[in-house]
Design a protein around this motif. Sequence first.
Motif, PDB file in Angstrom:
ATOM      1  N   PHE A  48     -14.327  18.601  33.640  1.00 21.87           N
ATOM      2  CA  PHE A  48     -14.501  17.209  33.219  1.00 21.87           C
ATOM      3  C   PHE A  48     -14.667  17.206  31.701  1.00 21.87           C
ATOM      4  CE2 PHE A  48     -16.729  13.483  31.864  1.00 21.87           C
ATOM      5  CZ  PHE A  48     -16.244  12.459  32.664  1.00 21.87           C
ATOM      6  N   SER A 348     -21.458  21.131  23.743  1.00 23.06           N
ATOM      7  CA  SER A 348     -20.256  21.089  24.564  1.00 23.06           C
ATOM      8  C   SER A 348     -19.737  19.669  24.687  1.00 23.06           C
ATOM      9  CB  SER A 348     -20.580  21.615  25.962  1.00 23.06           C
ATOM     10  OG  SER A 348     -19.522  21.335  26.843  1.00 23.06           O
ATOM     11  N   LEU A 349     -18.425  19.512  24.668  1.00 22.58           N
ATOM     12  CA  LEU A 349     -17.831  18.199  24.940  1.00 22.58           C
ATOM     13  C   LEU A 349     -17.384  18.098  26.389  1.00 22.58           C
ATOM     14  CD1 LEU A 349     -16.011  18.060  21.588  1.00 22.58           C
ATOM     15  CD2 LEU A 349     -17.254  16.098  22.472  1.00 22.58           C
ATOM     16  N   SER A 350     -17.416  19.223  27.080  1.00 19.25           N
ATOM     17  CA  SER A 350     -17.002  19.278  28.470  1.00 19.25           C
ATOM     18  C   SER A 350     -18.266  19.303  29.327  1.00 19.25           C
ATOM     19  CB  SER A 350     -16.194  20.564  28.664  1.00 19.25           C
ATOM     20  OG  SER A 350     -15.905  20.769  30.015  1.00 19.25           O
ATOM     21  N   SER A 351     -18.268  18.527  30.409  1.00 19.90           N
ATOM     22  CA  SER A 351     -19.479  18.469  31.232  1.00 19.90           C
ATOM     23  C   SER A 351     -19.406  19.451  32.404  1.00 19.90           C
ATOM     24  CB  SER A 351     -19.671  17.057  31.778  1.00 19.90           C
ATOM     25  OG  SER A 351     -20.716  17.041  32.721  1.00 19.90           O
ATOM     26  N   TYR A 353     -21.865  19.921  34.413  1.00 13.36           N
ATOM     27  CA  TYR A 353     -22.552  19.212  35.490  1.00 13.36           C
ATOM     28  C   TYR A 353     -21.568  18.400  36.324  1.00 13.36           C
ATOM     29  CZ  TYR A 353     -25.825  15.981  37.751  1.00 13.36           C
ATOM     30  OH  TYR A 353     -26.530  15.239  38.661  1.00 13.36           O
ATOM     31  N   LYS A 354     -20.701  17.660  35.639  1.00 14.94           N
ATOM     32  CA  LYS A 354     -19.715  16.837  36.343  1.00 14.94           C
ATOM     33  C   LYS A 354     -18.643  17.717  36.997  1.00 14.94           C
ATOM     34  CE  LYS A 354     -19.408  12.015  35.353  1.00 14.94           C
ATOM     35  NZ  LYS A 354     -20.284  11.636  36.451  1.00 14.94           N
ATOM     36  N   LEU A 356     -19.060  20.652  38.193  1.00 15.82           N
ATOM     37  CA  LEU A 356     -19.692  21.202  39.395  1.00 15.82           C
ATOM     38  C   LEU A 356     -19.689  20.166  40.518  1.00 15.82           C
ATOM     39  CD1 LEU A 356     -20.928  23.975  39.772  1.00 15.82           C
ATOM     40  CD2 LEU A 356     -23.135  23.057  39.059  1.00 15.82           C
TER      41      LEU A 356
ATOM     42  N   THR B  88     -22.420  11.498  30.873  1.00 18.00           N
ATOM     43  CA  THR B  88     -21.591  12.414  31.670  1.00 18.00           C
ATOM     44  C   THR B  88     -22.195  13.823  31.682  1.00 18.00           C
ATOM     45  OG1 THR B  88     -20.180  13.148  29.862  1.00 18.00           O
ATOM     46  CG2 THR B  88     -19.511  11.123  31.001  1.00 18.00           C
ATOM     47  N   HIS B  89     -23.350  13.983  31.053  1.00 17.85           N
ATOM     48  CA  HIS B  89     -24.031  15.280  31.027  1.00 17.85           C
ATOM     49  C   HIS B  89     -23.192  16.366  30.359  1.00 17.85           C
ATOM     50  CE1 HIS B  89     -27.103  13.582  33.650  1.00 17.85           C
ATOM     51  NE2 HIS B  89     -26.111  12.981  34.263  1.00 17.85           N
ATOM     52  N   CYS B  90     -22.428  15.985  29.343  1.00  9.98           N
ATOM     53  CA  CYS B  90     -21.635  17.003  28.637  1.00  9.98           C
ATOM     54  C   CYS B  90     -22.533  17.878  27.766  1.00  9.98           C
ATOM     55  CB  CYS B  90     -20.526  16.367  27.814  1.00  9.98           C
ATOM     56  SG  CYS B  90     -21.044  15.253  26.494  1.00  9.98           S
ATOM     57  N   GLY B  91     -23.618  17.284  27.270  1.00  7.99           N
ATOM     58  CA  GLY B  91     -24.536  18.072  26.455  1.00  7.99           C
ATOM     59  C   GLY B  91     -24.183  18.076  24.976  1.00  7.99           C
ATOM     60  N   TYR B  92     -23.190  17.268  24.615  1.00  8.25           N
ATOM     61  CA  TYR B  92     -22.770  17.214  23.206  1.00  8.25           C
ATOM     62  C   TYR B  92     -23.921  16.770  22.302  1.00  8.25           C
ATOM     63  CZ  TYR B  92     -20.195  15.330  19.148  1.00  8.25           C
ATOM     64  OH  TYR B  92     -19.758  15.020  17.895  1.00  8.25           O
ATOM     65  N   THR B 109     -27.196  24.007  36.443  1.00 10.12           N
ATOM     66  CA  THR B 109     -26.449  22.752  36.672  1.00 10.12           C
ATOM     67  C   THR B 109     -26.070  22.073  35.364  1.00 10.12           C
ATOM     68  OG1 THR B 109     -28.409  21.347  36.719  1.00 10.12           O
ATOM     69  CG2 THR B 109     -27.718  22.339  38.805  1.00 10.12           C
ATOM     70  N   ARG B 110     -26.777  22.385  34.288  1.00 11.35           N
ATOM     71  CA  ARG B 110     -26.522  21.827  32.959  1.00 11.35           C
ATOM     72  C   ARG B 110     -26.591  20.300  32.947  1.00 11.35           C
ATOM     73  NH1 ARG B 110     -25.526  25.869  29.856  1.00 11.35           N
ATOM     74  NH2 ARG B 110     -24.785  24.631  28.116  1.00 11.35           N
ATOM     75  N   ARG B 111     -27.550  19.777  33.656  1.00 13.50           N
ATOM     76  CA  ARG B 111     -27.787  18.331  33.675  1.00 13.50           C
ATOM     77  C   ARG B 111     -28.589  17.967  32.432  1.00 13.50           C
ATOM     78  NH1 ARG B 111     -31.991  15.375  35.948  1.00 13.50           N
ATOM     79  NH2 ARG B 111     -31.419  13.244  36.469  1.00 13.50           N
TER      80      ARG B 111
END
Lengths: 395, 138
Positions: A48, A348-351, A353-354, A356, B88-92, B109-111
């Motif tokens: 994502f 990161s620009l990619s999630s 979490y999503k 997964l 979106t939980h990208c973490g940017y 999970t990187r939430r």
Amino acid sequence: MKTYEQINDRISSGKAVVLTADEIMDYVDKKGLAAAAQEVDVVTTATFGPMCSSGCFLNFGHSKPKIRISEAWVQDVLVYSGVAAVDVYLGATQLRHGDPANMYYPGEFRYGGGHVIEDLVAGKSLQLFALSYGTDCYPLRELRTYFTIKDLNQAIMVNPRNCYQNYNVAINRSDRTIYTYMGRLEPNMKNANYCSAGQLSPLLNDPLYETIGVGTRVWLAGAQGHVYAEGTQHAGLCERTADGIPTGGAGTLALTADMKQMRAEFVRGVSLRGYGVSLALGVGVPIPILNERILKYTCVRDRDIPAPLIDYGSDYPQNTGKVIARTNYEELRRGEITIGGKTVEVGSLSSYYKALEIANLLADEIRRGDFLLAQPSAPLRADTKMKPLVRREPS
Amino acid sequence: MEMITQKLMFYFPKCECEKPIIYHLVKDHGLIVNVFRAKVTPEEEGYLVLDVTGTPEQIQSGIDFVKTFRVTVNYSGKGVTWEEQRCTHCGYCVPYCPTEALRLDNPATRRVIFDESKCIECLACIRVCPFGACASVF
């Protein structure tokens, strides 16, 4: 050894054993490769993130009287109408009419093509404004109306390039803040950004394109779509690790699916300050475990995936091809890396979490028997490189 | 007496902005004040997001004082909001957040989570979030 038919039979009868690419490594470590290859039918992969080379064809149907659209805007975003009378293509990175872009740097880019696509899938009412020069068969010269996705005959996402196999990590060695499609990069290597699902990413789990090819059925934002071609800039012939993992970009996928079946949470407009607009998409790709070798590829871990650091302050815009350092996804995911003794914060620009979530949603659909695998009709090419544009004088 | 710190947001309706409220909170109520963000313009409504540190009694008397000016006190101090539905939980955003108010709650999970109590309202997240998940109420 299994065949697509055997796997699909097991899926149809609700007996398929499906794991995500996040779970499979530990499973194989526990069971052993041979036993796991017998047992597991499918490994689901997903990603994502922003995928700029995305867009959709819309067909509005005919008005009374009819119009042959020659220019059109949806929500004030220009769409391409150089196709048949009431077909248009809406691109993810198109700016809204009147957007000052980077005139007041860094621009905000609050709304554009990607956001229109998100609103369309979310079922919102959108404005169409269309012009025409008028013909005997299509006399109407101007049209302003409102529609939702339900009113359209077709809304088909057609993305020339998604799911880059591997990708750059962006860093900035210059002395000023820069605004890129990889986000805001602070001067003097203060931070770095990456954009990949790493060990969960589709083409990193099938690095030599043994199962993912033209015709592969994919999960595109909740809809069942497919790979319709190799993606643009697909370059299968590239430097790879001993395990076949590309050390940079490499393969890409061209994807399509019916937007009427999509879920809005996986189709999201993106605003990147100082750069522009885009579309973040969720993609899931199932990998049939036909044999031990294919299973072994799906066991790739973040630490096995090389990630090239590229200087977006100079080398990227000047197209020098220079890699300033190499790291891997395990290091990137720790949130900081060390380059030449300097600690660099990583985002990161990619999630993940999503991604997964998508891998699990796809796994559930397959377990329920709702998602069958499609055998590719043609493989992705492994023998092509990406060519640069050579600037020539008129001949 | 135990000292506590509480994050507050004051909303000033029009024309209540000219009184030196912060001065009185410090001088008369003995509070330690840390202002994160303020938008107080004469003739317009205003906002003030701050931490106050003192005994519970001092904080209460300060809040009672502020309320005599028709100022609305929001106890959660929510000047910056994070809309989980849009995230979106990208973490940017994570490296840009200087106080780890936005952070990953689980490396597997990187939430992304938003810990409001750690937010100092620098607004960095609003500028960087590609999905408009973070917003300011003023």
